[in-house]
Design a protein around this motif. Structure first.
Motif, mmCIF file in Angstrom:
data_model
loop_
_atom_site.group_PDB
_atom_site.id
_atom_site.type_symbol
_atom_site.label_atom_id
_atom_site.label_comp_id
_atom_site.label_asym_id
_atom_site.label_seq_id
_atom_site.Cartn_x
_atom_site.Cartn_y
_atom_site.Cartn_z
ATOM 1 N N SER A 198 0.748 -1.281 0.108
ATOM 2 C CA SER A 198 0.039 0.148 -0.004
ATOM 3 C C SER A 198 0.766 1.138 -0.005
ATOM 4 O O SER A 198 0.490 2.169 -0.554
ATOM 5 C CB SER A 198 -1.005 -0.205 1.127
ATOM 6 N N LEU A 199 1.785 1.231 0.791
ATOM 7 C CA LEU A 199 2.836 2.474 0.661
ATOM 8 C C LEU A 199 3.394 2.603 -0.694
ATOM 9 O O LEU A 199 3.637 3.644 -1.150
ATOM 10 C CB LEU A 199 4.063 2.489 1.569
ATOM 11 N N GLU A 200 3.913 1.495 -1.503
ATOM 12 C CA GLU A 200 4.397 1.363 -2.878
ATOM 13 C C GLU A 200 3.512 2.121 -3.711
ATOM 14 O O GLU A 200 3.648 3.047 -4.692
ATOM 15 C CB GLU A 200 4.723 0.226 -3.048
ATOM 16 N N VAL A 201 2.121 1.787 -3.652
ATOM 17 C CA VAL A 201 1.428 2.249 -4.557
ATOM 18 C C VAL A 201 0.967 3.644 -4.260
ATOM 19 O O VAL A 201 0.503 4.622 -4.955
ATOM 20 C CB VAL A 201 -0.173 1.464 -4.674
ATOM 21 N N THR A 202 1.133 4.151 -2.976
ATOM 22 C CA THR A 202 0.808 5.449 -2.743
ATOM 23 C C THR A 202 2.036 6.300 -3.169
ATOM 24 O O THR A 202 1.937 7.167 -3.934
ATOM 25 C CB THR A 202 0.895 5.791 -1.142
ATOM 26 N N ARG A 203 3.289 5.755 -2.997
ATOM 27 C CA ARG A 203 4.426 6.331 -3.117
ATOM 28 C C ARG A 203 4.649 6.658 -4.936
ATOM 29 O O ARG A 203 4.942 7.550 -5.460
ATOM 30 C CB ARG A 203 5.689 5.759 -2.820
ATOM 31 N N ARG A 204 4.046 5.633 -5.523
ATOM 32 C CA ARG A 204 4.092 5.709 -7.089
ATOM 33 C C ARG A 204 2.647 5.696 -7.682
ATOM 34 O O ARG A 204 2.540 5.366 -8.944
ATOM 35 C CB ARG A 204 4.573 4.286 -7.415
ATOM 36 N N LEU A 205 1.743 6.620 -7.039
ATOM 37 C CA LEU A 205 0.426 6.956 -7.461
ATOM 38 C C LEU A 205 0.487 7.429 -8.913
ATOM 39 O O LEU A 205 -0.298 7.346 -9.711
ATOM 40 C CB LEU A 205 -0.398 7.410 -6.447
ATOM 41 N N GLY A 206 1.398 8.373 -8.954
ATOM 42 C CA GLY A 206 1.569 9.095 -10.373
ATOM 43 C C GLY A 206 1.687 8.241 -11.257
ATOM 44 O O GLY A 206 1.052 8.726 -12.602
ATOM 45 N N GLU A 207 2.123 7.096 -11.261
ATOM 46 C CA GLU A 207 2.038 6.021 -12.352
ATOM 47 C C GLU A 207 0.641 5.541 -12.807
ATOM 48 O O GLU A 207 0.578 5.340 -14.226
ATOM 49 C CB GLU A 207 2.876 4.888 -12.231
ATOM 50 N N MET A 208 -0.172 5.452 -11.752
ATOM 51 C CA MET A 208 -1.474 5.269 -12.181
ATOM 52 C C MET A 208 -2.152 6.385 -12.820
ATOM 53 O O MET A 208 -2.974 6.236 -13.720
ATOM 54 C CB MET A 208 -2.095 4.941 -10.888
ATOM 55 N N VAL A 209 -1.947 7.348 -12.445
ATOM 56 C CA VAL A 209 -2.528 8.882 -13.013
ATOM 57 C C VAL A 209 -1.888 8.856 -14.485
ATOM 58 O O VAL A 209 -2.666 9.269 -15.309
ATOM 59 C CB VAL A 209 -2.015 10.066 -12.089
ATOM 60 N N ASP A 210 -0.760 8.527 -14.765
ATOM 61 C CA ASP A 210 -0.374 8.618 -16.160
ATOM 62 C C ASP A 210 -1.053 7.647 -16.873
ATOM 63 O O ASP A 210 -0.644 7.996 -18.083
ATOM 64 C CB ASP A 210 1.100 8.257 -16.013
ATOM 65 N N THR A 211 -1.737 6.686 -16.683
ATOM 66 C CA THR A 211 -2.643 5.847 -17.576
ATOM 67 C C THR A 211 -3.604 6.820 -18.418
ATOM 68 O O THR A 211 -4.078 6.272 -19.138
ATOM 69 C CB THR A 211 -3.248 4.972 -16.828
ATOM 70 N N GLY A 212 -3.887 7.862 -17.661
ATOM 71 C CA GLY A 212 -5.257 8.544 -18.119
ATOM 72 C C GLY A 212 -6.323 8.469 -17.660
ATOM 73 O O GLY A 212 -7.430 9.273 -17.837
ATOM 74 N N TRP A 213 -6.517 7.148 -16.832
ATOM 75 C CA TRP A 213 -7.892 7.003 -16.191
ATOM 76 C C TRP A 213 -8.025 7.751 -15.020
ATOM 77 O O TRP A 213 -6.857 7.857 -14.385
ATOM 78 C CB TRP A 213 -7.863 5.448 -15.930
ATOM 79 N N PRO A 214 -9.034 8.349 -14.727
ATOM 80 C CA PRO A 214 -9.407 9.220 -13.357
ATOM 81 C C PRO A 214 -9.100 8.252 -12.215
ATOM 82 O O PRO A 214 -9.236 7.049 -12.457
ATOM 83 C CB PRO A 214 -10.534 9.733 -13.406
ATOM 84 N N VAL A 215 -8.205 8.568 -11.203
ATOM 85 C CA VAL A 215 -7.924 7.535 -10.159
ATOM 86 C C VAL A 215 -8.651 8.076 -8.766
ATOM 87 O O VAL A 215 -8.654 9.150 -8.438
ATOM 88 C CB VAL A 215 -6.250 7.822 -9.902
ATOM 89 N N LEU A 216 -9.250 6.986 -8.178
ATOM 90 C CA LEU A 216 -9.950 7.146 -6.873
ATOM 91 C C LEU A 216 -8.658 6.451 -6.055
ATOM 92 O O LEU A 216 -8.042 5.642 -6.150
ATOM 93 C CB LEU A 216 -11.180 6.459 -6.807
ATOM 94 N N VAL A 217 -8.767 7.279 -4.547
ATOM 95 C CA VAL A 217 -7.980 6.494 -3.666
ATOM 96 C C VAL A 217 -8.870 6.520 -2.464
ATOM 97 O O VAL A 217 -9.597 7.209 -2.155
ATOM 98 C CB VAL A 217 -6.648 7.470 -3.304
ATOM 99 N N SER A 218 -8.673 5.236 -1.597
ATOM 100 C CA SER A 218 -9.374 5.128 -0.448
ATOM 101 C C SER A 218 -8.432 4.618 0.591
ATOM 102 O O SER A 218 -7.922 3.737 0.582
ATOM 103 C CB SER A 218 -10.145 3.996 -0.843
ATOM 104 N N LEU A 219 -8.288 5.690 1.493
ATOM 105 C CA LEU A 219 -6.890 5.611 2.092
ATOM 106 C C LEU A 219 -7.366 5.516 3.698
ATOM 107 O O LEU A 219 -6.861 5.366 4.663
ATOM 108 C CB LEU A 219 -6.207 6.672 2.129
ATOM 109 N N SER A 220 -8.793 5.877 3.887
ATOM 110 C CA SER A 220 -9.100 6.559 5.228
ATOM 111 C C SER A 220 -9.130 5.518 6.302
ATOM 112 O O SER A 220 -9.808 4.602 6.179
ATOM 113 C CB SER A 220 -10.715 6.918 4.921
ATOM 114 N N ASN A 221 -8.231 5.951 7.297
ATOM 115 C CA ASN A 221 -8.276 4.967 8.434
ATOM 116 C C ASN A 221 -7.724 3.655 8.309
ATOM 117 O O ASN A 221 -8.057 2.771 9.286
ATOM 118 C CB ASN A 221 -9.433 5.200 9.325
ATOM 119 N N LYS A 222 -6.979 3.272 6.981
ATOM 120 C CA LYS A 222 -6.827 2.054 6.795
ATOM 121 C C LYS A 222 -5.627 1.444 7.736
ATOM 122 O O LYS A 222 -4.865 2.225 8.130
ATOM 123 C CB LYS A 222 -6.635 1.653 5.497
#
Lengths: 287, 201
Positions: A198-222
């Protein structure tokens, strides 16, 4: 890309708050606080008042527990969606479900968005979204069975896996007839992931954004926040907001949250720092 | 050498805050003042379509040391003139002994920035009397009072417009004008005016 979430469309620079509304007796954070229908309805009123653009109504907690079949899930969320729709004609209503049968029931009641937190476990869910011109959230779980915890799960590259699976899911939704601007991807923190993942997908979230699909994140109190800071549920807001700021800078579009006001402030502040949002009022040093 | 105008000249006073250029935020606390200033600048441009003379204070030496050499008043003037559709010659004067070179003079300046505890320069009770003197002189088109405003007291009171008002006083000399003041206020702790001087002849 402009986002079309059922009856509402949002500009490509809009950040959206998706407030969690549980119709469950046992979810990890609220522990049944909104299990009673009127309590859940009050929660909707509160988050709308706080500025949430989307409510995400769920009838089954994510963690393992008592089995809830489709009929019981529909009884929890189906008519409730109809009640919220009647009271809030323009509010975007999302339902957190992986089941096509439930998706059909809630879309009939006026849901705009199907939040499939379990990564396409039911292949017919995309058909329901297409049938009702609803939007869909395509999450990454690494292929695990719904309502299971990760156990010694491993990835050669968790971000590559998340991108491959969510974009494949998005393409499948597109092929099924879901509108391109109604498809959102979500790396799904903690779903099929340990804290390092989970930390790695957070750290590299920009790579998901770069796909062009809008990105949702569900981080709350996890748990990844809890394990990072060694804090129990109930003491994870600050860590959640730090992760939120990081994802906002990376370009996340939708934030699935328990705390709307605090998250909105963080996202707005990041956007203001980045220059994509104007300050609310500027006179200091300029009078 | 820019020739002197063949007829009398009109003048307009506007505030010197950067907020005359742009709000900078979603809220726009000086929107009304900026609109009034723009109205007056349009009026000035209508009477002097070919050339506008701008009177403003020199650039703050501290800002010059930080790399900003164009006086704030000049930037405010150019912004308002552009918004008014003026695209002809602008003559900027930052000295206090100017001759009129146009039939339209735009003065960019304001009063004290020490008009309250939350004002940029905190509170100095002398600000009110000082600003009253300026305002009365503006309303009465009293060139002598403007020309002899105290530079030292103006500096103490953070009244950035004093050099420009002194220049206006020197410029006015014996010319006859009538004043219409459309705004006077200190919403952010700084005294602003919007005023028109119309040539009486």
């Amino acid at each position: 890309m402009t986002l079309k979430l059922g009856r509402q469309a949002f500009a490509d620079d809009a950040s959206l708050m998706m407030a969690i509304v549980n119709r469950t007796p046992d979810s990890f954070y609220d522990k049944g606080a909104t299990w009673a229908e009127d309590s859940a309805f009050d929660r909707v009123a509160q988050v709308v008042d706080e500025g949430a653009e989307i409510v995400d109504i769920g009838g089954i907690k994510a963690a393992p527990g008592v089995e809830i079949d489709a009929a019981e899930e529909i009884s929890r969320v189906g008519s409730f969606v109809g009640r919220v729709r009647s009271a809030y004609p323009s509010l975007v209503i999302s339902v957190d479900t992986w089941r096509a049968e439930v998706g059909r029931a809630v879309c009939s009641e006026g849901a705009d968005l199907l939040n499939d937190a379990w990564g396409g476990a039911d292949p017919e869910l995309v058909d329901v979204a297409a049938e009702f011109d609803a939007a869909i959230i395509c999450t990454h779980t690494g292929g695990v069975t719904p309502r299971t915890r990760p156990h010694r799960i491993e990835y050669a590259d968790v971000v590559a896996a998340a991108i491959a699976d969510t974009t494949a899911y998005a393409e499948r939704a597109l092929a099924a007839g879901v509108s391109r601007d109604s498809i959102v991807i979500d790396p799904a923190h903690d779903f099929g992931k340990n804290t390092a993942h989970s930390l790695e997908v957070t750290r590299r979230l920009g790579e998901m954004v770069d796909t062009g699909w809008p990105v949702l994140v569900s981080l709350s109190n996890k748990d990844f926040v809890g394990e990072s800071l060694d804090l129990p549920v109930g003491e994870r807001l600050i860590g959640t907001l730090a992760a939120t700021a990081f994802c906002a800078q990376a370009g996340a579009r939708i934030y699935r949250v328990h705390e709307v006001v605090e998250t909105r402030q963080v996202v707005d502040m990041v956007a203001t720092i980045m220059g994509s949002r104007q300050p609310a009022r500027v006179t200091r040093g300029l009078a | 050498m820019t020739p002197a105008p063949s007829s009398g000249w009109n003048a307009v006073v506007v505030p010197s805050t950067p907020l005359m250029i742009a709000a900078g935020g979603t809220a726009d606390p000086l929107a009304g003042v900026r609109a009034l200033a723009l109205d007056s600048v349009r009026w000035l441009v209508a009477s002097s379509p070919d050339r506008i003379q701008v009177l403003c204070s020199p650039a703050d030496p501290a800002n010059v040391a930080r790399g900003v050499t164009t006086p704030l008043g000049e930037r405010v003037a150019r912004s308002l003139l552009s918004a008014a559709g003026f695209d002809r010659e602008i003559v900027v004067s930052t000295s206090e002994s100017e001759s009129p070179v146009s039939t339209g003079v735009l003065i960019v300046g304001d009063g004290s920035a020490r008009r309250g505890e939350k004002a940029p320069g905190h509170l100095d009770d002398r600000a009110f009397t000082f600003d009253s003197t300026i305002e009365s002189a503006l309303r009465a088109c009293d060139a002598d009072t403007l020309a002899t405003l105290s530079v030292d007291l103006g500096a103490e009171l953070l009244a950035a417009g004093v050099p420009a008002f002194r220049a206006l006083g020197a410029l006015a000399g014996g010319a006859e004008h009538t004043c219409e003041m459309t705004y006077s206020g200190d919403p952010l702790g700084v005294q602003y005016w919007v005023a028109r001087w119309q040539c009486a002849s």
